[in-house]
Design a protein around this motif. Structure first.
Motif, short mmCIF file in Angstrom:
data_model
loop_
_atom_site.label_atom_id
_atom_site.label_comp_id
_atom_site.label_asym_id
_atom_site.label_seq_id
_atom_site.Cartn_x
_atom_site.Cartn_y
_atom_site.Cartn_z
N VAL A 211 30.85 1.14 20.30
CA VAL A 211 31.48 0.71 19.06
C VAL A 211 31.86 1.93 18.24
O VAL A 211 31.08 2.89 18.13
CB VAL A 211 30.51 -0.18 18.24
N PHE A 212 33.06 1.88 17.64
CA PHE A 212 33.50 2.96 16.76
C PHE A 212 33.72 2.40 15.36
O PHE A 212 34.53 1.48 15.17
CB PHE A 212 34.77 3.62 17.29
N THR A 213 32.99 2.94 14.39
CA THR A 213 33.06 2.48 13.02
C THR A 213 34.16 3.22 12.27
O THR A 213 34.54 4.33 12.67
CB THR A 213 31.71 2.70 12.32
N PRO A 214 34.71 2.63 11.20
CA PRO A 214 35.84 3.26 10.48
C PRO A 214 35.51 4.66 9.99
O PRO A 214 34.38 4.95 9.59
CB PRO A 214 36.07 2.31 9.31
N TRP A 215 36.54 5.53 10.05
CA TRP A 215 36.41 6.90 9.55
C TRP A 215 37.48 7.16 8.49
O TRP A 215 38.64 6.82 8.71
CB TRP A 215 36.58 7.90 10.69
N PRO A 216 37.14 7.69 7.31
CA PRO A 216 35.79 8.04 6.87
C PRO A 216 34.89 6.83 6.59
O PRO A 216 33.67 6.94 6.62
CB PRO A 216 36.03 8.85 5.59
N GLY A 217 35.47 5.68 6.30
CA GLY A 217 34.66 4.49 6.06
C GLY A 217 34.11 4.41 4.66
O GLY A 217 34.24 5.34 3.86
N ASP A 218 33.48 3.27 4.35
CA ASP A 218 32.94 3.06 3.01
C ASP A 218 31.43 3.23 2.94
O ASP A 218 30.81 2.97 1.90
CB ASP A 218 33.32 1.67 2.51
N GLY A 219 30.80 3.66 4.04
CA GLY A 219 29.36 3.89 4.03
C GLY A 219 28.52 2.66 4.27
O GLY A 219 27.29 2.74 4.26
N ASN A 220 29.16 1.51 4.54
CA ASN A 220 28.41 0.28 4.77
C ASN A 220 28.31 0.02 6.27
O ASN A 220 29.30 -0.32 6.93
CB ASN A 220 29.10 -0.90 4.09
#
Length: 400
Positions: A211-220
């Motif tokens: 799984v790849f989480t959003p970058w930079p993302g919101d920290g959640n």
């Protein structure tokens, strides 16, 4: 006055002409210092001063300045002028930084960078201008022209290559794998998946894909942590660094995931561990450097660094920048009086072994990254509080 001044002016002019002619004929300024040795080197030092990896930037700068201070502000015997610049989140800021350093500051070399995206954005213009770029973060696999790009750190896939077989032997069951959705994250995770599955390991992720989480993302990280708990995994392997690493570890503990957590060193490195507190207890990481390693000169390096920085302990961000100083120092010396960017670059390619606090390593002729030893650490409580503690000092030799 006119009669006494003319001879003085004539004598001064004669001395000036003689000096110019001497310089042209290759004469030295003194018996021990060639004229070329007075040439000032201009080094662009690029670190994250903004963006998700900003907490890492201070450590990087400290590593670089510590090396220069120990060597009288010189590399290869030449005085150094440093131009600091920001890589941001690795995108447009990094490219603008590179363009300015090359076109306006006329740097002889560029050093630094934490983000793999920034590597790409700096390497391209540096290569076009024939300016050597010495990276201190991960080298992305997407970079194909390495003619002027070198790293004192690692290829971004190397951590996973070292960690994969270790996790297969340490974990009895499938592992859930995740990391940030940018080139460095894809390489870090891709290197692990390739090595882990080659060793016979299975991913707990749905469909067997990381799984790849959003970058930079919101920290959640809540949505992904909930999926981990439902996956049947026996452990988790995650790559995060800087501010995202702090958020991930704290939320991992808050969600009560309850599974062993493994990662590249960045997850609990430097200021991240202090910010994570007890939530980081028990996390196991793979590293190239630790202040407790018994490599030659490391104890002296740690003691000197602590004395200069109010007891602060050096980490891998400090060490890779310190190593960049050692590499350039040796390369400028090897350029033998012709310290142009092209000559420095050619000398880097001929260096052979380089010594730094992590130990002696050599640059791979194919990847331009170190072939080096890796260790395993675990966050444990020590006399000074939480610390990354080495539990296996010689995990593997990876690189190239």
């Amino acid at each position: 006055m006119k009669q006494t001044r003319k001879p003085v002016l004539a004598a001064a002019a004669a001395m000036f002409i003689a000096a110019v002619l001497a310089g042209c004929s290759g004469s030295s300024l003194g018996q021990d210092e060639p004229a070329a040795a007075t040439h000032e080197l201009v080094i662009g030092v690029v670190v994250p001063k903004s963006g998700p990896y900003q907490p890492i930037g201070q450590d990087m700068l400290r590593g670089w300045t510590h090396y220069l201070a120990e060597h009288g502000g010189k590399l290869g015997g030449r005085p150094v002028r440093v131009v600091e610049a920001d890589e941001g989140d690795g995108g447009p800021t990094a490219r603008a930084t590179a363009d300015k350093l090359i076109a306006a500051d006329h740097v002889d070399a560029i050093v630094g960078v934490a983000n793999a995206d920034a590597v790409v954005n700096i390497a391209a213009p540096a290569t076009a201008a024939h300016v050597p770029f010495i990276g201190t973060g991960g080298r992305p696999s997407s970079l194909t022209d390495l003619s002027y790009t070198w790293h004192t750190s690692f290829a971004s896939t190397d951590y996973g290559t070292a960690a994969g077989p270790y996790l297969k032997s340490a974990v009895d069951g499938p592992v859930y794998v995740l990391g940030p959705d940018y080139q460095g994250g894809k390489d870090q995770i891709g290197g692990f998946v390739a090595a882990y599955t080659a060793a016979g390991g299975k991913l707990a992720n749905p469909g067997g894909q990381p799984v790849f989480t959003p970058w930079p993302g919101d920290g959640n990280f809540g949505p992904w942590l909930a999926k981990i708990k439902e996956s049947g995994a026996k452990a988790v392997y995650a790559f995060y660094a800087g501010a995202p690493a702090v958020s991930f570890v704290k939320q991992y503990a808050q969600f009560g995931v309850g599974l062993p957590l493994y990662a590249p060193a960045f997850l609990t490195e430097g200021s991240a561990l202090a910010a994570q507190g007890q939530a980081a207890t028990g996390i196991t990481t793979i590293a190239t450097y630790d202040p407790t390693l018994t490599s030659p000169g490391n104890a002296e390096f740690v003691a000197a660094y602590k004395a200069k920085h109010d007891g602060a302990v050096p980490n891998l961000y400090v060490e890779t920048m310190y190593a960049a100083g050692a590499l350039l120092d040796k390369a400028v010396t090897g350029a033998e009086g012709n310290a142009t960017p092209e000559a420095i670059n050619a000398a880097i390619g001929k260096l052979g072994e380089v010594a730094s606090p992590r130990g002696t390593w050599k640059l791979s002729p194919t990847t331009h990254t170190p072939v080096q030893r890796w260790c395993v650490r675990r966050v444990q409580t020590s006399e000074g509080g939480l610390a990354n503690t080495v539990i296996a000092a010689d995990l593997a030799t990876v690189g190239g």
